[in-house]
Write a protein that holds these residues in place. Structure first.
Motif, PDB file in Angstrom:
ATOM      1  N   ASP A  46     -72.925 -64.387 -38.573  1.00 28.13           N
ATOM      2  CA  ASP A  46     -72.359 -65.120 -39.708  1.00 28.13           C
ATOM      3  C   ASP A  46     -73.191 -66.321 -40.142  1.00 28.13           C
ATOM      4  N   LYS A  83     -76.788 -64.305 -43.403  1.00 31.17           N
ATOM      5  CA  LYS A  83     -77.854 -63.306 -43.581  1.00 31.17           C
ATOM      6  C   LYS A  83     -77.720 -62.589 -44.919  1.00 31.17           C
ATOM      7  N   ASN A 135     -68.705 -53.637 -38.001  1.00 29.80           N
ATOM      8  CA  ASN A 135     -68.314 -54.931 -37.400  1.00 29.80           C
ATOM      9  C   ASN A 135     -68.964 -56.069 -38.188  1.00 29.80           C
ATOM     10  N   GLY A 169     -70.049 -58.306 -41.442  1.00 33.02           N
ATOM     11  CA  GLY A 169     -69.487 -58.690 -42.731  1.00 33.02           C
ATOM     12  C   GLY A 169     -70.482 -59.633 -43.368  1.00 33.02           C
ATOM     13  N   HIS A 170     -71.258 -59.115 -44.311  1.00 30.57           N
ATOM     14  CA  HIS A 170     -72.293 -59.917 -44.958  1.00 30.57           C
ATOM     15  C   HIS A 170     -71.830 -60.250 -46.372  1.00 30.57           C
ATOM     16  N   THR A 223     -64.364 -56.865 -32.777  1.00 27.12           N
ATOM     17  CA  THR A 223     -63.792 -56.680 -34.111  1.00 27.12           C
ATOM     18  C   THR A 223     -62.822 -55.496 -34.127  1.00 27.12           C
ATOM     19  N   GLN A 270     -75.087 -59.150 -36.975  1.00 28.93           N
ATOM     20  CA  GLN A 270     -74.752 -60.007 -35.838  1.00 28.93           C
ATOM     21  C   GLN A 270     -75.862 -61.053 -35.640  1.00 28.93           C
ATOM     22  N   THR A 284     -72.308 -57.933 -28.625  1.00 25.24           N
ATOM     23  CA  THR A 284     -72.033 -56.653 -29.256  1.00 25.24           C
ATOM     24  C   THR A 284     -72.920 -55.637 -28.540  1.00 25.24           C
ATOM     25  N   ARG A 342     -60.392 -63.832 -38.589  1.00 24.74           N
ATOM     26  CA  ARG A 342     -60.143 -64.758 -37.481  1.00 24.74           C
ATOM     27  C   ARG A 342     -60.841 -66.101 -37.724  1.00 24.74           C
TER      28      ARG A 342
HETATM   29  P1  IMO Z   1     -72.294 -60.342 -38.884  1.00 23.42           P
HETATM   30  O1  IMO Z   1     -73.309 -59.248 -39.123  1.00 23.42           O
HETATM   31  C1  IMO Z   1     -70.027 -62.568 -35.893  1.00 23.42           C
HETATM   32  C2  IMO Z   1     -68.745 -60.350 -32.349  1.00 23.42           C
HETATM   33  C3  IMO Z   1     -67.260 -60.137 -32.148  1.00 23.42           C
HETATM   34  C4  IMO Z   1     -67.203 -60.143 -30.621  1.00 23.42           C
HETATM   35  C5  IMO Z   1     -68.487 -59.421 -30.245  1.00 23.42           C
HETATM   36  C6  IMO Z   1     -68.311 -57.946 -29.963  1.00 23.42           C
HETATM   37  O2  IMO Z   1     -71.323 -60.507 -39.991  1.00 23.42           O
HETATM   38  O3  IMO Z   1     -72.965 -61.602 -38.481  1.00 23.42           O
HETATM   39  P2  IMO Z   1     -67.931 -55.830 -31.519  1.00 23.42           P
HETATM   40  O4  IMO Z   1     -66.844 -55.489 -32.479  1.00 23.42           O
HETATM   41  O5  IMO Z   1     -69.283 -55.874 -32.129  1.00 23.42           O
HETATM   42  O6  IMO Z   1     -67.926 -54.996 -30.277  1.00 23.42           O
HETATM   43  O7  IMO Z   1     -67.589 -57.318 -31.005  1.00 23.42           O
HETATM   44  O8  IMO Z   1     -69.376 -59.579 -31.334  1.00 23.42           O
HETATM   45  N1  IMO Z   1     -69.273 -59.882 -33.652  1.00 23.42           N
HETATM   46  C7  IMO Z   1     -69.639 -60.699 -34.644  1.00 23.42           C
HETATM   47  N2  IMO Z   1     -69.546 -62.027 -34.758  1.00 23.42           N
HETATM   48  N3  IMO Z   1     -70.590 -61.845 -36.885  1.00 23.42           N
HETATM   49  C8  IMO Z   1     -70.723 -60.509 -36.780  1.00 23.42           C
HETATM   50  O9  IMO Z   1     -71.411 -59.764 -37.662  1.00 23.42           O
HETATM   51  C9  IMO Z   1     -70.184 -59.869 -35.638  1.00 23.42           C
HETATM   52  N4  IMO Z   1     -70.098 -58.578 -35.229  1.00 23.42           N
HETATM   53  C10 IMO Z   1     -69.564 -58.598 -34.004  1.00 23.42           C
HETATM   54  O10 IMO Z   1     -66.511 -61.186 -32.703  1.00 23.42           O
HETATM   55  O11 IMO Z   1     -67.307 -61.466 -30.140  1.00 23.42           O
END
Ligand code: IMO
Ligand code: GDP
Ligand code: MG
Length: 441
Positions: free
Chosen positions: A13, A16, A38, A40-41, A129, A224, A239, A303
């Motif tokens: 987050d 990106k 998972n 969200g851009h 997620t 991520q 992740t 969240r």
């Molecule tokens: P973007 O690309 C922030 C976090 C989840 C959790 C951990 C594992 O938008 O930056 P998962 O569902 O991947 O198995 O969850 O990773 N997580 C993210 N946190 N931004 C994301 O994506 C995330 N994708 C997964 O909150 O802690």
């Protein structure tokens, strides 16, 4: 010619989506190499807000070719919804979207296993997620995963599905006491998805290499962030994919020798969603203030995000692990009203100051941040378009962060809109894409 990776340097987050959107006019192709829905851009274009999950953020630029690489796990139902919603909003997908035959599928039992496993972990839960991303990668590594190409081959798909449903039903029933699935139900639903997606599915590794051979510029869009990487992140609170720059090669089939640079995206502070260590985490009124001003709520799950100060130990680690050439710093404007701003420069651990991010999970968990304090600038930076327009104290903050990271900034983002972006003097982006100057100034 430049093919570059854009990667998150923190826990996701970082902005990106915005940074990719700003650079897209200067490249020909944007490719996602890992993660799934998972991610969200968020990209804001005027009054319109788009949240891209599985489709590269480049899709909003007409003519940009967008690829979902083999390292991505695809939930076909969610992908089709995302495609339909983009088409309804006037985005052209046909001829612009390509999905790897080798991308693994998220099946209905994956989110069920994700939720069931989280419930069992109790206080050690990861806070996923819930999209089934982890269990889909488990199947990939266990060699029982089902890929996009299998979906287009009905007898093979049925065979693999039968094997999986039998296995997962036992797991769901006997270990997790959860609801089970039937083959026919999934088969019918997924064969409908197959009809929808078939025109987009292809050998994207071959396509990308051919495009690069013919001089196309490719941007690899990370999802991520570095600290969520399966190998290099804060395991097990991560992740399940290779979020760091190395993943760009394995997740697309483009060899590392054809990638020319890596750009990291950092927030001017830090956030994290879900469980796990977060040494520079804030609490109380300041955390509330940053969460409200930065609108720090998950783009996928809604969240509230945990908020913290900029952590230069994490930043330097991201520089090292990804080989960052440069960093785009986002959300500077969110700090505008802070009287003082802290920067974590090291971790105190058993009488020592650690400046390299520790590999040991218990050390990270126990480490106390060592802070340096800088004066806030008490003025709006929102929408600033030149470094010279920034208050002197904001420039001082940026200089200090650059010094701590040891790499130059290329862009400073001062708002969610495309044009709320500063192109830094001598920005390394100009070396890769000289035309950036005319588009950003
Ligand atoms: P973007 O690309 C922030 C976090 C989840 C959790 C951990 C594992 O938008 O930056 P998962 O569902 O991947 O198995 O969850 O990773 N997580 C993210 N946190 N931004 C994301 O994506 C995330 N994708 C997964 O909150 O802690
Ligand atoms: P990503 O997952 O890394 O693409 O980041 P997200 O989209 O999940 O979260 C970043 C949020 O910050 C989005 O809502 C963006 O619209 C917003 N954003 C990006 N850059 C800036 C900025 O410089 N200032 C402000 N105030 N918001 C920004
Ligand atoms: Mg996000």
């Amino acid at each position: 010619m430049a093919n570059i990776v854009v990667v998150g340097t923190q826990w996701g987050d970082e902005g990106k989506g915005k940074v990719v959107d700003v650079i897209t006019p200067h490249v020909d192709v944007v490719v996602r190499y890992q993660g799934g829905n998972n991610a969200g851009h968020t990209v804001v274009v005027g009054r319109e807000k788009y949240v891209l999950q599985s489709i590269p953020s480049g899709i909003l630029h007409r003519g940009c070719r967008c690829v979902v690489g083999c390292g991505v796990v695809v939930d076909p139902g969610s992908l089709i919804e995302e495609m339909e919603s983009l088409v309804q909003r006037g985005v052209t997908l046909d001829g612009n979207l390509f999905i790897s035959k080798n991308a693994h599928l998220i099946m209905p039992y994956h989110p069920a296993l994700d939720r069931a496993s989280e419930a069992k972990l109790g206080k050690r839960r990861i806070g996923t997620t819930g999209k089934g991303v982890g269990p889909a990668y488990v199947d990939k590594a266990a060699r029982v995963g089902i890929r996009m190409a299998d979906l287009l081959n009905e007898p093979l798909f049925r065979e693999k599905l039968e094997l999986n449903v039998a296995q997962k039903n036992r797991l769901l029933r006997e270990i997790y006491d959860a609801q089970t699935f039937t083959v026919e139900e999934i088969l019918n639903q997924y064969l409908r998805y197959a009809g929808w997606l078939a025109p987009y599915v292809t050998d994207t590794a071959l396509l990308l290499t051919r495009w690069i051979d013919s001089g196309y510029k490719v941007l690899f869009e990370g999802a991520q962030g570095t600290m969520l990487d399966v190998d290099h992140g804060t395991y097990p609170y991560i992740t399940s994919s290779s979020t760091t720059a190395g993943g760009a090669a394995t997740g697309t089939g483009v060899p590392p020798t054809r990638i020319h640079g890596v750009l990291g995206v950092s927030k001017a502070y830090t956030t994290r969603v879900g469980g796990g260590p977060f040494p520079s985490e804030m609490s109380g009124a300041i955390a509330e203030h940053i969460r409200a001003r930065g609108n720090e709520y998950g783009a996928v799950t809604g969240r509230p995000r945990r908020c913290g100060w900029f952590d230069a130990v994490v930043g330097r680690y991201a520089v090292r692990i990804n080989g960052l050439d440069t960093v785009a710093l986002t959300k500077l404007d969110v700090l505008d009203q802070c009287e003082t701003i802290k920067v974590c420069t090291g971790y105190r651990y058993r009488g020592e100051i650690l400046t390299d991010f520790p590999e040991d999970e218990t050390v990270v968990g126990e480490a106390e941040p060592a802070y340096e304090e800088l004066e806030g600038w008490g003025a709006s930076t929102r929408g600033a378009k030149n470094e010279a327009d920034l208050p002197a104290k904001a420039r001082r903050y940026l200089e200090r962060l650059e010094e701590l990271l040891g790499v130059p900034f290329c862009l400073i983002s001062t708002g969610a809109q495309r044009d709320e972006t500063i192109l830094c003097e001598d920005s390394p982006l100009l070396r890769w894409f000289p035309s950036v100057r005319s588009s950003l100034l």
